[in-house]
Design an enzyme around this catalytic site. Structure first.
Site, PDB file in Angstrom:
ATOM      1  N   GLY A   2     -80.281  -5.417 -43.774  1.00  0.00           N
ATOM      2  CA  GLY A   2     -78.973  -4.788 -43.837  1.00  0.00           C
ATOM      3  C   GLY A   2     -77.788  -5.713 -43.938  1.00  0.00           C
ATOM      4  O   GLY A   2     -76.658  -5.255 -44.140  1.00  0.00           O
ATOM      5  N   TYR A  36     -81.540  -4.884 -55.786  1.00  0.00           N
ATOM      6  CA  TYR A  36     -81.354  -3.479 -56.183  1.00  0.00           C
ATOM      7  C   TYR A  36     -80.761  -3.373 -57.593  1.00  0.00           C
ATOM      8  O   TYR A  36     -80.008  -2.449 -57.891  1.00  0.00           O
ATOM      9  CB  TYR A  36     -80.489  -2.736 -55.147  1.00  0.00           C
ATOM     10  CG  TYR A  36     -81.022  -2.914 -53.740  1.00  0.00           C
ATOM     11  CD1 TYR A  36     -82.242  -2.354 -53.381  1.00  0.00           C
ATOM     12  CD2 TYR A  36     -80.352  -3.686 -52.785  1.00  0.00           C
ATOM     13  CE1 TYR A  36     -82.770  -2.556 -52.109  1.00  0.00           C
ATOM     14  CE2 TYR A  36     -80.874  -3.885 -51.515  1.00  0.00           C
ATOM     15  CZ  TYR A  36     -82.075  -3.312 -51.189  1.00  0.00           C
ATOM     16  OH  TYR A  36     -82.597  -3.512 -49.931  1.00  0.00           O
ATOM     17  N   PRO A  68     -84.659  -8.926 -44.247  1.00  0.00           N
ATOM     18  CA  PRO A  68     -83.525  -8.990 -45.172  1.00  0.00           C
ATOM     19  C   PRO A  68     -83.972  -8.847 -46.627  1.00  0.00           C
ATOM     20  O   PRO A  68     -85.017  -9.377 -47.018  1.00  0.00           O
ATOM     21  CB  PRO A  68     -82.974 -10.400 -44.937  1.00  0.00           C
ATOM     22  CG  PRO A  68     -84.188 -11.187 -44.525  1.00  0.00           C
ATOM     23  CD  PRO A  68     -85.075 -10.243 -43.771  1.00  0.00           C
ATOM     24  N   CYS A  77     -75.727   8.525 -72.580  1.00  0.00           N
ATOM     25  CA  CYS A  77     -74.946   9.739 -72.831  1.00  0.00           C
ATOM     26  C   CYS A  77     -74.508  10.424 -71.555  1.00  0.00           C
ATOM     27  O   CYS A  77     -74.887  11.578 -71.276  1.00  0.00           O
ATOM     28  CB  CYS A  77     -75.785  10.693 -73.671  1.00  0.00           C
ATOM     29  SG  CYS A  77     -76.370   9.876 -75.145  1.00  0.00           S
ATOM     30  N   TYR A 118     -73.453   4.432 -56.300  1.00  0.00           N
ATOM     31  CA  TYR A 118     -72.708   4.208 -55.050  1.00  0.00           C
ATOM     32  C   TYR A 118     -71.237   3.886 -55.308  1.00  0.00           C
ATOM     33  O   TYR A 118     -70.517   3.539 -54.368  1.00  0.00           O
ATOM     34  CB  TYR A 118     -73.283   3.013 -54.272  1.00  0.00           C
ATOM     35  CG  TYR A 118     -74.781   2.978 -54.141  1.00  0.00           C
ATOM     36  CD1 TYR A 118     -75.457   3.920 -53.366  1.00  0.00           C
ATOM     37  CD2 TYR A 118     -75.529   1.991 -54.768  1.00  0.00           C
ATOM     38  CE1 TYR A 118     -76.837   3.873 -53.239  1.00  0.00           C
ATOM     39  CE2 TYR A 118     -76.913   1.937 -54.641  1.00  0.00           C
ATOM     40  CZ  TYR A 118     -77.555   2.883 -53.876  1.00  0.00           C
ATOM     41  OH  TYR A 118     -78.911   2.834 -53.748  1.00  0.00           O
TER      42      TYR A 118
HETATM   43  N1  LLP Z   1     -85.876  -2.720 -44.012  1.00  0.00           N
HETATM   44  C1  LLP Z   1     -85.888  -1.402 -44.289  1.00  0.00           C
HETATM   45  C2  LLP Z   1     -86.722  -0.517 -43.477  1.00  0.00           C
HETATM   46  C3  LLP Z   1     -85.125  -0.896 -45.346  1.00  0.00           C
HETATM   47  O1  LLP Z   1     -85.142   0.399 -45.613  1.00  0.00           O
HETATM   48  C4  LLP Z   1     -84.329  -1.793 -46.121  1.00  0.00           C
HETATM   49  C5  LLP Z   1     -83.509  -1.299 -47.236  1.00  0.00           C
HETATM   50  C6  LLP Z   1     -84.358  -3.167 -45.808  1.00  0.00           C
HETATM   51  C7  LLP Z   1     -85.140  -3.589 -44.734  1.00  0.00           C
HETATM   52  C8  LLP Z   1     -83.564  -4.198 -46.572  1.00  0.00           C
HETATM   53  O2  LLP Z   1     -82.217  -3.966 -46.482  1.00  0.00           O
HETATM   54  P1  LLP Z   1     -81.155  -5.044 -47.019  1.00  0.00           P
HETATM   55  O3  LLP Z   1     -81.318  -6.298 -46.198  1.00  0.00           O
HETATM   56  O4  LLP Z   1     -81.459  -5.311 -48.436  1.00  0.00           O
HETATM   57  O5  LLP Z   1     -79.850  -4.404 -46.827  1.00  0.00           O
HETATM   58  N2  LLP Z   1     -80.238   0.565 -53.168  1.00  0.00           N
HETATM   59  C9  LLP Z   1     -79.235   0.286 -52.190  1.00  0.00           C
HETATM   60  C10 LLP Z   1     -79.790  -0.345 -50.955  1.00  0.00           C
HETATM   61  C11 LLP Z   1     -80.914   0.447 -50.306  1.00  0.00           C
HETATM   62  C12 LLP Z   1     -81.501  -0.187 -49.094  1.00  0.00           C
HETATM   63  C13 LLP Z   1     -82.759   0.514 -48.692  1.00  0.00           C
HETATM   64  N3  LLP Z   1     -83.424  -0.068 -47.552  1.00  0.00           N
HETATM   65  C14 LLP Z   1     -78.140  -0.547 -52.846  1.00  0.00           C
HETATM   66  O6  LLP Z   1     -78.237  -0.868 -54.021  1.00  0.00           O
HETATM   67  O7  LLP Z   1     -77.150  -0.873 -52.196  1.00  0.00           O
END
Ligand code: LLP
Length: 423
Positions: free
Chosen positions: A239, A374, A274, A345, A316
């Site tokens: 996150g 992503y 991460p 389109c 988003y």
């Molecule tokens: N752990 C779990 C259980 C998760 O669901 C996620 C992301 C992560 C770790 C990794 O999160 P990060 O460190 O990348 O924030 N498509 C969206 C983001 C979706 C995140 C889904 N879960 C975007 O493009 O912003």
């Protein structure tokens, strides 16, 4: 810090002029910097050294096999969410004991595959899932580790689609239900419920929600301890936010300084997941300008990259910096605002809205920045557009790590039934 910089007015990835790659591989093209990727992994690893966490890179952020292999070679574990990601994890050669598996909807088949492979643990998101894992483990004559994903009900202050730690979200288990689970451990003899997991959302730029969630969880761990339940793992999820525009996220060091004391106090093995923090700024999407179009009310730059290649702006309203690959005007922006749009389109097909960009003409290239996470993983074939090519740059070498899909690929798995062929 990233390895995308101008030299003599040309944007480079490490020591390679990106325009050369665009000409060699075509566009749209994802370009990743190996050193930016690895550097971010070590930034986190070093910042958290005092608790020596297992860093399970979140495969969903960028699941290209070469990216996984690069991180696994440096000691990363992997956080997976599907049978497909398990398959990729296996192909990357990661040690099974460094795989953690989350998802609210694991199927029986996926659970069986993961147990057979001997993953470190499942992050479990509901009681029926817990029962199913126990049943499958029983059938296989195995005992499986699980962590309970707690939903701590905190507001992570990010986009609502990527908020996961509120009780209105589908994720995790509330404290009361978790308490019941931990206190009735013997009813599921094929499980070792040995950890707690949290993941409250993505692109979180402030440490306050993490700390609020962690405090609740650490209190809960203390409560369990008093009742004789000793855990092994605390998985704090992913996150961590990155800079796309004017965000000011805490650095890994600042973040770690704030939470290490709390983490240490638990005495548990710390896991992190991460995704974006590691991959986000290590990739860009290169797209070619097809047409400049002016309407009575708007100016459009029509490019060959679209929402099927990068859906974040459409989905988003995400901001991605857009830079020309060749920028003789230096950083000077012209005083005209453009929408940078793709050929799809839909009016929702845009990469940027009302953006002042440097002087640009048809035939030139643009880099959409911070697309390493992503980006490709959320791409699709919408409008029958073959998915883009991906290239990895290390110093002055570039490697194609996923070839561009062909028209044939688009219909590869389709089948026209005989009755339509007149048989
Ligand atoms: N752990 C779990 C259980 C998760 O669901 C996620 C992301 C992560 C770790 C990794 O999160 P990060 O460190 O990348 O924030 N498509 C969206 C983001 C979706 C995140 C889904 N879960 C975007 O493009 O912003």
């Amino acid at each position: 810090m990233h390895e995308f910089k101008y030299k003599n007015n040309h944007l480079y990835c490490e020591n390679i002029k990106i325009e050369d790659l665009a000409k060699k591989f075509g566009t749209p093209l994802y370009v990743y910097s190996y050193h930016t990727l690895i550097d971010h992994f070590f930034k986190l690893k070093n910042a958290f050294k005092p608790v020596d966490p297992l860093i399970c890179y979140s495969v969903k952020a960028n699941s290209n096999l070469a990216i996984l292999k690069a991180l696994v070679d440096k000691g990363a574990g992997l956080d997976i969410v599907s049978g497909g990601e398990l398959y990729r994890a296996k192909a990357s050669g990661v040690d099974a004991k460094k795989i953690v598996y989350a998802s609210v909807g694991k199927t029986e088949e996926e659970i069986e595959k993961a147990i057979r492979h001997g993953i470190l643990f499942f992050n479990v998101e509901s009681i029926p899932e817990l029962e199913l894992i126990n049943k499958v483990a029983c059938r296989l004559g195995a005992k499986t580790n699980v962590a309970i994903r707690i939903n701590p009900d905190v507001e992570p202050k990010t986009h609502k689609y990527i908020t996961t730690g509120k009780l209105t979200n589908k994720f995790g288990i509330d404290f009361e239900t978790a308490r019941i689970i931990f206190l009735s451990n013997n009813e599921l003899p094929h499980l070792d419920i040995c950890g707690i997991h949290m993941h409250i959302g993505s692109q979180i730029t402030d440490s306050a929600p993490y700390i609020a969630a962690l405090k609740k969880i650490v209190k809960f761990i203390g409560e369990l301890k008093k009742r004789g339940i000793n855990l092994k793992y605390l998985n704090i999820g992913g996150g961590l936010g990155i800079i796309y525009n004017k965000e000011t996220p805490q650095t890994a060091k600042e973040f770690s300084r704030k939470i290490i004391p709390v983490l240490k106090s638990t005495g548990l093995k710390i896991i992190m997941e991460p995704g974006r923090f590691i991959a986000g700024n290590s990739g860009v999407l290169i797209t070619k300008v097809l047409y400049m179009k002016k309407t009575p009310l708007k100016n459009f730059i029509i490019v060959d990259g679209a929402m099927n290649d990068l859906v974040r702006p459409s989905l988003y309203g995400a901001y991605h910096e857009i830079l020309p690959l060749y920028n003789p005007a230096g950083s000077k922006r012209i005083n005209i605002k453009y929408d940078v749009v793709g050929p799809i389109c839909e009016s929702g097909d845009f990469l940027a809205k009302d953006r002042a960009v440097s002087k640009i003409s048809a035939g030139e290239y643009l880099a959409v920045m911070s697309c390493g996470a992503y980006g490709f993983t959320m791409s699709s074939n919408y409008n029958s557009r073959p998915r883009a090519c991906e290239a990895l740059v290390i110093k002055n070498k570039a490697f194609m790590i996923r070839k561009r899909e062909s028209d044939k690929d688009l219909i590869r798995n389709e089948h026209v039934p005989n009755f339509l062929l007149g048989f």
